[in-house]
Design a protein around this motif. Structure first.
Motif, mmCIF file in Angstrom:
data_model
loop_
_atom_site.group_PDB
_atom_site.id
_atom_site.type_symbol
_atom_site.label_atom_id
_atom_site.label_comp_id
_atom_site.label_asym_id
_atom_site.label_seq_id
_atom_site.Cartn_x
_atom_site.Cartn_y
_atom_site.Cartn_z
ATOM 1 N N PRO A 132 0.840 -1.200 0.000
ATOM 2 C CA PRO A 132 0.000 0.000 0.000
ATOM 3 C C PRO A 132 0.877 1.253 0.000
ATOM 4 O O PRO A 132 2.020 1.220 0.473
ATOM 5 C CB PRO A 132 -0.799 -0.120 1.310
ATOM 6 N N SER A 133 0.342 2.341 -0.498
ATOM 7 C CA SER A 133 1.137 3.570 -0.628
ATOM 8 C C SER A 133 1.693 4.041 0.707
ATOM 9 O O SER A 133 2.843 4.479 0.794
ATOM 10 C CB SER A 133 0.283 4.664 -1.268
ATOM 11 N N TRP A 134 0.915 3.923 1.790
ATOM 12 C CA TRP A 134 1.390 4.418 3.082
ATOM 13 C C TRP A 134 2.515 3.546 3.634
ATOM 14 O O TRP A 134 3.381 4.029 4.355
ATOM 15 C CB TRP A 134 0.237 4.502 4.091
ATOM 16 N N TYR A 284 -9.142 -1.320 3.917
ATOM 17 C CA TYR A 284 -8.677 0.072 3.925
ATOM 18 C C TYR A 284 -7.171 0.152 4.115
ATOM 19 O O TYR A 284 -6.484 0.910 3.420
ATOM 20 C CB TYR A 284 -9.406 0.833 5.030
ATOM 21 N N GLU A 287 -5.314 -1.322 1.132
ATOM 22 C CA GLU A 287 -5.689 -0.601 -0.081
ATOM 23 C C GLU A 287 -6.129 -1.559 -1.189
ATOM 24 O O GLU A 287 -5.648 -1.527 -2.321
ATOM 25 C CB GLU A 287 -4.539 0.298 -0.547
ATOM 26 N N LYS A 289 -9.926 -3.446 -2.634
ATOM 27 C CA LYS A 289 -11.375 -3.596 -2.518
ATOM 28 C C LYS A 289 -11.669 -5.082 -2.379
ATOM 29 O O LYS A 289 -11.358 -5.877 -3.268
ATOM 30 C CB LYS A 289 -12.080 -3.035 -3.752
ATOM 31 N N TYR A 311 -14.065 3.147 -1.541
ATOM 32 C CA TYR A 311 -12.714 2.758 -1.950
ATOM 33 C C TYR A 311 -12.293 3.624 -3.143
ATOM 34 O O TYR A 311 -13.119 4.224 -3.831
ATOM 35 C CB TYR A 311 -12.675 1.272 -2.326
ATOM 36 N N ARG A 312 -10.988 3.660 -3.369
ATOM 37 C CA ARG A 312 -10.458 4.437 -4.482
ATOM 38 C C ARG A 312 -10.426 3.600 -5.759
ATOM 39 O O ARG A 312 -10.256 2.397 -5.712
ATOM 40 C CB ARG A 312 -9.053 4.931 -4.149
ATOM 41 N N TRP A 315 -7.442 1.180 -6.507
ATOM 42 C CA TRP A 315 -7.185 0.022 -5.659
ATOM 43 C C TRP A 315 -7.432 -1.269 -6.442
ATOM 44 O O TRP A 315 -8.342 -1.350 -7.267
ATOM 45 C CB TRP A 315 -8.084 0.034 -4.431
#
Length: 333
Positions: A132-134, A284, A287, A289, A311-312, A315
């Protein structure tokens, strides 16, 4: 004189041939014996190798926590025999998946209280989904120490590792090993571009119970860490947080991070599985779905549910199939 010389020559050649003949016979006999011995040895080694290969294959299949795919309707007919109302309902649900959702196969997942974490992580790894990006912006290996020294959460020593009840100051070293296992395996597998090779790596990883449990405990701890950060933001009235944290902390059993850990996380893998709010949190944080086909909710609006519901677009999507909201399998399109 010529005759004498010729006779002497013939006699010499005959004597020489007799000696050479004996040597040739001995040499040929030796070569035949060596050939026969090597052939028997090769046959013996090949038989041992075949038996060992079959043993390893049986052992791998027996230990594999995510089995190879089977036909969806064959699985349905085998698992839901009879003419009871529930059996008919489940067979209809499986037929709906087959014909309308284009789900043709199913991968069974080991039925324990790590089931949903296993099904989610297996798909993330097998699809080569990156961090995930974070997670790319932080060193997840330092999260256990950060939770203790920056957040002052001494109660983390009461953290339990699923069926292994474990508390005490060594919990940080154990958590760090879990984080190292997650980071190392995720990095290696997501960097593998060949689909078949990545699948073999997943099969090897998900047949090692010790490594598997470390992966799941690392994910559980990341969930706890994010709940602590959200709780601090709420207390300090900082930037707005995602609604799912508000829902999670609104429960009487998880009104703060400590109660969330003691009443929920500590039991995951031991006596309970993730509930729907925690499944939203999982999607979440990773990241992704998570689309879940809930067969016991067939013919209702809750037959197909997404976690989280917000959701984005970028994802990745993974899918789960459940008959009871407890045990999950992997549908294959």
């Amino acid at each position: 004189e010529v005759r004498s010389w010729t006779t002497a020559t013939k006699q010499s050649l005959c004597l020489m041939w007799q000696k050479v003949k004996v040597q040739l016979m001995l040499s040929m006999s030796f070569l035949v014996a060596v050939f026969w011995y090597c052939r028997r040895l090769y046959s013996f080694l090949a038989q041992i190798l075949k038996r060992w290969s079959n043993y390893l294959q049986r052992k791998l299949i027996r230990n594999l926590s995510v089995l190879t795919e089977v036909d969806l309707l064959v699985y349905s007919a085998r698992e839901w025999k009879g003419e009871t109302k529930q059996a008919k309902h489940m067979r209809e649900a499986y037929e709906e998946l087959f014909w309308s959702c284009q789900i043709k196969y199913l991968r069974q997942v080991r039925r324990d209280n790590y089931c949903v974490l296993r099904a989610v992580l297996f798909q993330i790894f097998s699809q080569g989904i990156p961090f995930p990006s974070w997670m790319k912006e932080r060193d997840i290996l330092k999260l256990p120490e950060k939770l203790l020294y920056s957040q002052g959460c001494n109660w983390i020593q009461q953290y339990s590792f699923g069926p292994e009840r474990y508390t005490g100051p060594s919990v940080f070293g154990k958590l760090r090993k879990c984080m190292e296992t997650l980071k190392a395996n995720w990095t290696e597998i997501s960097a593998t571009k060949d689909h078949e090779e990545r699948g073999n790596m997943c099969n090897t990883l998900f047949s090692d119970e010790s490594k598997e449990h470390k992966l799941y405990e690392a994910i559980k701890f990341i969930m706890l860490y994010e709940v602590v950060e959200a709780y601090e933001q709420i207390k300090n009235r900082e930037e707005p947080i995602h609604n799912l944290f508000s829902l999670l902390l609104a429960r009487d059993s998880s009104s703060d991070p400590l109660s969330f850990m003691m009443n929920h996380l500590n039991s995951i893998g031991d006596s309970i599985c993730l509930d729907q709010v925690e499944l939203c949190l999982l999607g979440y944080l990773l990241e992704v779905k998570i689309r879940v086909y809930r067969l016991h909710r067939f013919d209702t609006e809750e037959f197909q549910v997404n976690y989280p519901d917000e959701y984005r677009r970028e994802w990745n999507e993974i899918s789960l199939l459940t008959e009871d909201d407890h045990y999950y399998h992997i549908p294959r399109f």
